[in-house]
Structures are given as structure tokens and as C-alpha cells.
Design a protein around this motif. Structure first.
Motif, mmCIF file in Angstrom:
data_model
loop_
_atom_site.group_PDB
_atom_site.id
_atom_site.type_symbol
_atom_site.label_atom_id
_atom_site.label_comp_id
_atom_site.label_asym_id
_atom_site.label_seq_id
_atom_site.Cartn_x
_atom_site.Cartn_y
_atom_site.Cartn_z
ATOM 1 N N TRP A 199 7.769 -30.439 9.260
ATOM 2 C CA TRP A 199 8.787 -31.107 8.426
ATOM 3 C C TRP A 199 8.089 -30.078 7.599
ATOM 4 O O TRP A 199 9.252 -29.643 6.731
ATOM 5 C CB TRP A 199 8.572 -32.326 8.377
ATOM 6 C CG TRP A 199 9.350 -33.457 7.073
ATOM 7 C CD1 TRP A 199 10.468 -33.179 6.916
ATOM 8 C CD2 TRP A 199 8.423 -33.680 5.928
ATOM 9 N NE1 TRP A 199 11.061 -33.399 5.663
ATOM 10 C CE2 TRP A 199 9.677 -33.780 4.804
ATOM 11 C CE3 TRP A 199 7.748 -33.138 5.186
ATOM 12 C CZ2 TRP A 199 9.423 -33.707 3.436
ATOM 13 C CZ3 TRP A 199 7.427 -33.308 3.805
ATOM 14 C CH2 TRP A 199 7.876 -33.649 3.229
ATOM 15 N N THR A 201 5.095 -33.686 11.475
ATOM 16 C CA THR A 201 5.093 -33.235 10.328
ATOM 17 C C THR A 201 4.712 -31.946 10.242
ATOM 18 O O THR A 201 5.198 -31.419 9.229
ATOM 19 C CB THR A 201 3.756 -33.898 9.945
ATOM 20 O OG1 THR A 201 3.630 -35.548 10.181
ATOM 21 C CG2 THR A 201 3.049 -33.779 7.919
ATOM 22 N N ARG A 211 13.689 -35.260 10.428
ATOM 23 C CA ARG A 211 13.843 -36.023 9.298
ATOM 24 C C ARG A 211 12.850 -36.087 8.462
ATOM 25 O O ARG A 211 11.742 -37.306 9.983
ATOM 26 C CB ARG A 211 15.371 -36.488 9.694
ATOM 27 C CG ARG A 211 16.484 -35.489 9.318
ATOM 28 C CD ARG A 211 17.723 -36.692 9.524
ATOM 29 N NE ARG A 211 17.344 -38.053 10.588
ATOM 30 C CZ ARG A 211 17.310 -38.212 11.647
ATOM 31 N NH1 ARG A 211 17.705 -37.227 11.698
ATOM 32 N NH2 ARG A 211 17.112 -39.486 12.106
ATOM 33 N N VAL A 212 12.373 -36.920 7.151
ATOM 34 C CA VAL A 212 11.299 -36.949 7.245
ATOM 35 C C VAL A 212 10.985 -38.684 7.432
ATOM 36 O O VAL A 212 10.274 -39.547 7.925
ATOM 37 C CB VAL A 212 11.435 -37.665 5.478
ATOM 38 C CG1 VAL A 212 11.946 -38.294 4.755
ATOM 39 C CG2 VAL A 212 9.494 -37.535 4.853
#
Length: 236
Positions: A114, A111, A95-96
Motif C-alpha cells: 500500500w 502495508t 486498499r487502505v
């Protein structure tokens, strides 16, 4: 006879082609390695599940004869386990919110994972830039292992790839799809996104070079001129 300008242009085009070829080669290698790792992980999970089922069947068979129906049940469980573990994702998508919490050395890989979950929702030019950023993040990752988490340089790295990059992509995602190709202030949201990703791509490359050269002072002062935050009203 070609002029000096023609030779310079030809040289520039040659360098661009070489750079593109290196990037495409790195992308192909990275994609192949990821697929191989996923296949191995899936096979490992299937083997472990099947081993548990077979071991449980053997233990139960010591006390209760399984018979034909028991053997069929074990076979069905093996097939089901194979199907389930072959279909489930190898790792859950980050999740961010996790990007600001993970250790610095794990930040590029997290990252990158994501970004992969966001890739299909982006326009084609942005996907190409996301691929390029992924290659650079993979190169940056081992260098961060030697960087002090509390240093100003580490703060700039975390700000760029853990905050500004997700903000840019999420800001674009909040723009209604029909408006993404509508110009505003001379640029469409699609173009703004591509421009922002291009800046980030270049900044990651420069960060990597500065870390390789040990120039942490230059890296620590990047925030003085890096302005790539896009708010909703700027993308809308």
C-alpha cells in the motif's frame, strides 16, 4: 591531535554511514527481488495464456482446418495475450480499508504494498523514510508469524502499521498541495509528515528488537506513549 570529542564525532559519523549503507543495500536487494518476482509472475501468466491459446487452436484444428487466416488469427492472439499480460499489474494494489482486516503475519507485506502506491505523491524526504519503513516491515514480517493475534503485543503492532501509519499518510494527502509547504504552528505539513514517518520508522525498529528478544510486555505497553496521530486540522 584529535580530542575525545572529535573521536566521538568521527565514530558517530562512521556508524551513521554504516547504517545508511546497510539500509541502501537492503533497499537495493529488496527492489531487485521485487522486480525479479514481478518478471517471473508476468512470464508465468504469458506462458499460461499462450498455452491455452495454442491448445484451443489445436483442438479446433482437429475439427475445422484453420488455414492461413486461422494461423494468423492464432498468432495475433498470442501477440495480444503477451502484450496484455505483460502490461497488467501483477497484483492489485491493496486498499487502505484492507489493512485492518488482513491477518497479522500478512500485515507488513500488505502495508508495504500500500505504501508503494502512495510513494510518488509524497515529498522526497518522506519517500526516503517510506523506503526505510519498507525494509523494516520486511524484517518484521516473519517475526509476527509467531505472535498470537489476540495478544496485546499484536494489537500494538496492528495499531502502528495498520492504523496510525495509513492515517498519517492519508491525512497528508488530504492537505491541498499549495498548503503543504506553508508553516503552521512552526512546521509545514511536509515536515510534519517526515517527523511522523521518522517516529514510525523508529518504533518499527524497536518493535522488531523487542520481538526478537521475546519482550512482549514492553511491546504491549507502547500505546501509553506513542502519540503520532495527525488530524486534518493539524496537517492543514
Amino acid at each position: 591531535m584529535p580530542s575525545d570529542v572529535d573521536r566521538l564525532l568521527a565514530r558517530g559519523e562512521e556508524l551513521i554511514e554504516r547504517s545508511r549503507a546497510r539500509t541502501e543495500g537492503a533497499l537495493a536487494t529488496r527492489t531487485r527481488k521485487r522486480r525479479e518476482a514481478e518478471i517471473l509472475a508476468r512470464l508465468g501468466r504469458i506462458a499460461a495464456a499462450d498455452a491455452v491459446i495454442v491448445l484451443a487452436a489445436i483442438v479446433i484444428g482437429l475439427f475445422v482446418p484453420l488455414g492461413m487466416f486461422g494461423a494468423l488469427a492464432v498468432m495475433a492472439l498470442l501477440i495480444l495475450a503477451t502484450f496484455v499480460f505483460a502490461s497488467l499489474p501483477v497484483t492489485s494494489a491493496p486498499r487502505v480499508e484492507q489493512l485492518v482486516q488482513v491477518p497479522l503475519k500478512a500485515l507488513p507485506a500488505t502495508t508495504e504494498r500500500w505504501l508503494e502506491t502512495q510513494r510518488l505523491a509524497l515529498p522526497a524526504p518522506a519517500r526516503t523514510l517510506v523506503d526505510s519503513i519498507g525494509v523494516k516491515l520486511e524484517t518484521l514480517s516473519p517475526q509476527l508469524a509467531r505472535l498470537d493475534e489476540a495478544s496485546p503485543a499484536a494489537n500494538e503492532v496492528r495499531k502502528l502499521i495498520g492504523e496510525q501509519l495509513p492515517e498519517l499518510v492519508n491525512g497528508y494527502g488530504r492537505v491541498p498541495e499549495p498548503l503543504r509547504t506553508v508553516p503552521r504552528n512552526g512546521m509545514t505539513p511536509d515536515q510534519q509528515l517526515a517527523q511522523g514517518l521518522q517516529v514510525i520508522d523508529e518504533q518499527i525498529a524497536e518493535m522488531t528488537a523487542q520481538l526478537a528478544q521475546g519482550d512482549l510486555d514492553a511491546l504491549a505497553t507502547r500505546g501509553n506513549f506513542l502519540q503520532i496521530k495527525y488530524k486534518d486540522d493539524e496537517l492543514g
